[in-house]
Design an enzyme around this catalytic site. Structure first.
Site, PDB file in Angstrom:
ATOM      1  CG  ASN A  64      -0.224  -0.098   2.523  1.00 11.52           C
ATOM      2  OD1 ASN A  64       0.972   0.210   2.616  1.00 11.52           O
ATOM      3  ND2 ASN A  64      -0.909  -0.507   3.562  1.00 11.52           N
ATOM      4  CB  ILE A  65      -0.058   4.859  -0.012  1.00 16.63           C
ATOM      5  CG1 ILE A  65      -0.907   4.908   1.259  1.00 16.63           C
ATOM      6  CG2 ILE A  65      -0.938   4.798  -1.249  1.00 16.63           C
ATOM      7  CD1 ILE A  65      -1.774   6.142   1.379  1.00 16.63           C
ATOM      8  CB  CYS A 110      -5.814  -1.715  -4.987  1.00 16.17           C
ATOM      9  SG  CYS A 110      -6.059  -0.014  -5.546  1.00 16.17           S
ATOM     10  CB  SER A 111      -7.957  -0.208  -0.851  1.00 11.83           C
ATOM     11  OG  SER A 111      -7.190  -1.215  -0.202  1.00 11.83           O
TER      12      SER A 111
END
Length: 910
Positions: free
Chosen positions: A657-658, A720-721
């Site tokens: 993730n980020i 993704c999310s």
């Protein structure tokens, strides 16, 4: 420190007198009478802090917290939802309305209506005056700041107090109180705050001196930088002696050799100020021409200390050349530190006996350090000690490669000016996008294009907007022709998301299955229910299609939750995609099947057959790790259950993730920028940062998407999310492999505008434009921890993936690696407007980006050096670049031209 303490007491008493004029703050004036305290340096600092806290009590009146703030362009808000802003932006106009305003209903002052969605030259209406002195967001603040008005002449505008000329620049957040404070109250508070700030600076110096080890004599500075002889100063330097403990705040004062008569005192030399013409000649000779709209804010000379990550280092007391000095220049766009001598920082010549071809090669002299204001992540105060004296300096950390710049001035006043100016222009906050240089650079052209309707008085900006690279109607029409079927299985949906009512982070024009007619109520119900079941309303949408049913779809995660929620509309939507793809594949000719040995060589996998299951009609690639998808169920989200979504398969791609990307990038920069990095263990240390591992994971997912689409003509759904970070990366890279059009300069710009900008990659949030981490003790804009945690170099990671493919197969691309490097430099610079804002809606309807800023694509297209001379266009329009997967993944290397750009060691072959 008696004299310094006297300065503290006098300035504090002056602040008290002005505070008493404000009846609403009489309590603060009474409480601040205790600020005379004892002579303890720490108590002085505490008293100054108390006074400053008292002065800052009402800074947030009418504004709201930074974390909840909306986006404001020259005084009008950009919200991520349909609700209006909580209050006026800090950069609201001088005579603007103080009340609240819903940006979705009526643009506020300075706002222009959105241009037509087809990229035409439709004029934009403006509902408030746009005269030259009022439209700019800095008009109210900067007109009262003499240091900003005329930085080159050294002359401040006349004021009633000499002390007030040293006042620091006022934060744009101060204008947010205009709704509850009258003009006199604002000026009183600003004036008192300036006095209190000076008092705190004096107390800080006393504290620094009090904590220093006692010395019997002050070590002198043996030399000082001087003014180059060619500039002929009009007055001679005048020697002066400053008593021990006196404040070192006078402009142009530098420590010099100690006095023989008084060895315990520090002798300083007052250097005459450069006049405006001399400063302009210095700038022209050592900086060059400025960009359009780039006006000078501040100019400082005689810096005591300069250092930078790349190895630039200067100290006044260690430089014997007294005909050279370092200067600081700040404009709306950048901060430049430069030396008035190029020869002193010339690269070392090749020693005798060494082959010049193996030496350092051609290099530029290290006599200039430059950083764009938009790329600054953090500004902190530091103490620089020289010759037994302490001087306040600044440490600047950049978002780009995490490089660090340090410099110190000869006075607290100059350092304070620099700090306040950086806080205003580098960190205007989300509420003041008009401070960014992208708007300032084109402001004069915008103002000149305003036309007033004599009947209604309405003002219109007639400047034509920059052309769109991604025109949804034209691009999707091109793609739909590639299906080869007499009736395309996919169709355009121009009205389902009209005015961004269904999903504000999606483009206004979408595409989906032809079997779902957006004009019919039953189809509209299915689409709307599907959007309601997906995070942020981002339902499955077509982004690319090829022959037959080959297509790429993108969405966000479904709202499954721990209860295993279902949506019949979401399941039905994907069933329409499966059936439409199968029908199209049955009509067009299917390509010849690849042999098992070819598939093994292509995929590099000898353990399984890379063939879809017989019943599979849709591949769902969840780009997250499986553990993350499971964890999201606790928040009401999750992933598709294949027992409910018939004829589908789900595969996880394990992309971080980020937060993972941000941490990895910081570790990478630390390794690349450190002088202590082991060269023997270089490759292993780079691998330990995991940056290249994440690059390989993204490339593998993108390659696999292109494989299923091209070889098996399957529709592939990516998510993704939220579907705007990892999904944008994998979708764009897969299309670049599949479609030769996206391997041209025009097509690449279209690809980025489509899959990143139009489909809602939050550039502003991920790049933290104007939202760096400023020094909390000097900034009126609190740093939101939530906003800070959302910053991540996602787009830079995507460009790194593009670089990996281009450097392996350069002949397949019209653009070269220099093109990608230049584009990566523009991500944080805020020179162009393409990568501002978070959504297409914000750019088109609220900010009018294409009208009010320049385009990065025009800049890149104008440079022939960014074109690949060895480019070999494909003879077939559908020819995919599907290399063996092991070749792609094993060819990944560090992008040294980017990540080692500021390395102190010579990593690049010059």
């Amino acid at each position: 420190g008696r004299s310094a303490r006297q300065l503290f007491v006098s300035t504090t008493e002056a602040a008290q007198r002005h505070l008493k004029k404000n009846e609403a703050r009489s309590r603060m004036a009474e409480d601040s009478t205790t600020s005379q305290g004892n002579g303890n340096p720490d108590s002085l600092l505490n008293e100054a802090d108390d006074l400053l806290r008292e002065l800052d009590l009402d800074d947030d009146v009418g504004g709201g917290s930074e974390g909840d703030a909306a986006l404001v362009i020259d005084g009008f808000a950009i919200d991520s939802d349909d609700e209006g802003d909580d209050g006026d932006g800090a950069g609201s106009k001088k005579n603007g309305d103080a009340g609240q305003q819903d940006p979705m209903k009526a643009p506020a002052a300075g706002a222009s209506s959105a241009p037509s969605s087809n990229g035409g030259d439709t004029a934009a209406a403006v509902e408030s005056p746009l005269d030259d002195g009022m439209d700019h967001p800095l008009s109210e603040v900067m007109l009262s700041q003499p240091a900003v008005l005329d930085p080159l002449s050294g002359m401040a505008s006349s004021t009633t107090s000499a002390t007030s000329q040293q006042g620091s620049a006022v934060s744009p957040a101060a204008s947010a109180t205009s709704a509850t404070m009258d003009r006199w109250t604002q000026q009183t508070s600003k004036f008192a705050s300036s006095f209190a700030t000076m008092a705190k600076q004096a107390a800080s110096q006393v504290a620094a001196a009090g904590h220093m080890a006692a010395a019997t004599a002050v070590q002198p500075v043996t030399s000082r930088p001087g003014i180059p002889p060619s500039y002929n100063p009009t007055a001679n330097a005048v020697g002066a002696t400053m008593a021990q403990g006196a404040p070192m705040g006078a402009p142009g004062v530098m420590p010099a050799a100690g006095s023989a008569a008084n060895p315990t005192a520090t002798q300083v030399t007052q250097i005459s100020e450069l006049d405006g013409d001399q400063k302009k000649r210095l700038i022209q000779d050592y900086v060059g021409d400025l960009l359009p709209g780039e006006e000078i804010i501040m100019f400082l000379s005689n810096l005591l200390h300069v250092s930078e990550t790349s190895g630039v280092s200067y100290s006044a007391n260690q430089t014997p050349d007294n005909t050279m000095m370092w200067c600081c220049l700040m404009t709306y766009y950048r901060l430049i530190l430069f030396a008035t001598s190029a020869t002193a920082y010339a690269p070392p010549a090749c020693p005798p006996g060494l082959d010049p071809k193996g030496w350092l090669g051609e290099q530029q002299p290290r006599n200039k350090v430059e950083v764009t204001l938009g790329s600054i992540d953090r500004v902190e105060k530091t103490v620089y000690q020289s010759g037994g004296s302490s001087f306040m300096g600044l440490v600047i950390t950049s978002k780009d490669c995490c490089r660090t710049i340090r410099f110190s001035t000869s006075s607290f006043t100059d350092t304070g000016r620099a700090l306040e100016s950086l806080n205003i222009y580098a960190f205007p906050g989300r509420r003041n996008l008009g401070y960014l240089f992208a708007f300032e650079s084109k402001r004069k052209d915008v103002m000149a294009s305003v036309v007033v309707d004599k009947t209604t008085g309405q003002q219109t900006i007639t400047l034509p907007p920059a052309p769109k690279r991604f025109d949804a109607m034209a691009e999707f029409s091109r793609l739909l022709k590639k299906t080869g079927a007499s009736q395309s299985p996919w169709s355009l949906w121009p009205s389902i998301n009209h005015e961004y009512k269904l999903s504000q982070s999606y483009p206004s024009i979408l595409a989906g299955p032809s079997s779902l007619d957006e004009s019919k109520p039953e189809s509209q119900h299915i689409i709307r229910q599907c959007a309601a079941f997906r995070s942020e309303g981002r339902f499955p949408s077509l982004t690319w299609c090829g022959s037959g049913g080959a297509s790429i779809w993108r969405a966000s995660q479904p709202k499954v939750g721990l209860q295993g929620n279902r949506s019949s509309s979401d399941e039905l939507f994907l069933r329409h995609v499966v059936e439409a793809a199968r029908s199209a594949n049955a009509i067009v000719d299917h390509p010849s099947m690849l042999s098992k040995s070819v598939l093994q060589q292509l995929t590099g996998d000898y353990s399984k057959d890379w063939a879809p299951e017989p019943s599979c009609g849709l591949k769902i690639l969840d780009l997250r790790p499986r553990s993350s998808a499971l964890a999201n169920r606790t928040g009401g989200y999750g992933y598709e259950n294949t027992s409910h979504y018939l004829n589908t398969t789900v595969q996880f791609c394990n992309i971080g993730n980020i937060h993972t990307v941000r941490d990895s990038y910081q570790r990478l920069c630390s390794v690349c920028n450190s002088v202590t990095t082991s060269d023997v263990s270089w490759n292993s240390m780079i691998e330990d940062t995991k940056w290249l591992s994440y690059i390989r994971l993204i490339l593998a997912a993108s390659w696999e998407t292109a494989y299923w689409v091209h070889v098996w003509r399957l529709p592939v759904l990516l998510h993704c999310s939220h579907g705007w970070d990892r999904t944008s990366q994998a979708s764009a890279l897969a299309q670049m492999l599949l479609d030769p059009h996206y391997r041209t300069c025009k097509g690449f710009a279209t690809l980025i505008e489509k899959d990143f900008m139009s489909f809602g990659h939050p550039f502003h949030t991920r790049c933290a434009h104007g939202e760096g981490r400023s020094d909390s003790s000097t900034s009126n804009r609190p740093t939101s921890q939530s906003n800070e945690s959302q910053a991540s170099p996602i787009f830079l990671q995507f460009l790194d993936c593009v670089f990996q493919i281009v450097q392996l197969y350069p002949e397949c691309f019209e653009y070269n690696t220099a093109y990608i490097l230049e584009l990566s430099d523009s991500v944080y610079s805020c020179q162009f407007g393409n990568m501002l804002c978070d959504t297409e809606r914000e750019r088109e309807e609220l900010a009018s980006i294409r009208q009010r800023t320049y385009s990065v694509w025009d800049h890149l297209d104008s440079q022939e050096s960014f074109k690949n001379a060895s480019f070999q266009p494909t003879s077939e329009p559908d020819q995919a670049l599907l290399m063996p997967l092991p070749t792609l993944l094993r060819g990944v290397r560090l992008w040294t031209e980017k990540h080692c750009k500021y390395s102190p060691k010579f990593t690049l072959k010059r």
